[in-house]
Design a protein around this motif. Structure first.
Motif: not given
Lengths: 87, 87
Positions: A16, A11-13
């Protein structure tokens, strides 16, 4: 060459990854991209994605074709709008 | 013909999609399948998946090729084990 790319990033990446892929390829749906790309740009794309991914958690699949040979691409179900993606 | 299939199904339906796809194709990673398939079996596969999907929420992308033309398939990052998938 023609490329179909599929990523599964945490989720965090994921934002990007989406941003990087959009520089080089056309968004199809979800985490699927496709498009014509030069060998040099494919190398750059892989390098950028590799630098952002967590190799213990994320995965990336790239199919490369000499040229755009697929006869059909069929989408069944929800048609997601690229504009609706929140970066 | 050769098929690359990606699905994005809601949590409640993802297990069913996986089970259906495995009857006809080879699991690659996450929600990606590929393989040689007859026109008749592809029709069956699409029918089975369509009947299980929520067309407001789920999506399915199928690339079909006259034959297996992709020159490479590269997997970067996590190699997921098909045996680890919990149905």
């Amino acid at each position: 060459m023609f490329v179909i790319l599929f990523y599964d990033f945490g989720e965090k990446r994921v934002g990007k990854a989406l941003k990087i892929c959009r520089k080089y390829l056309t968004w199809v749906q979800n985490s699927v991209f496709e498009g014509e790309i030069t060998q040099a740009n494919l190398k750059k794309l892989k390098h950028e994605l590799s630098s952002k991914m967590d190799k213990e958690e994320d995965s990336l699949i790239i199919y490369t074709f000499a040229n755009m040979k697929y006869s059909t691409r069929e989408v069944i179900g929800l048609e997601k709008n690229p504009q609706s993606i929140f970066l």
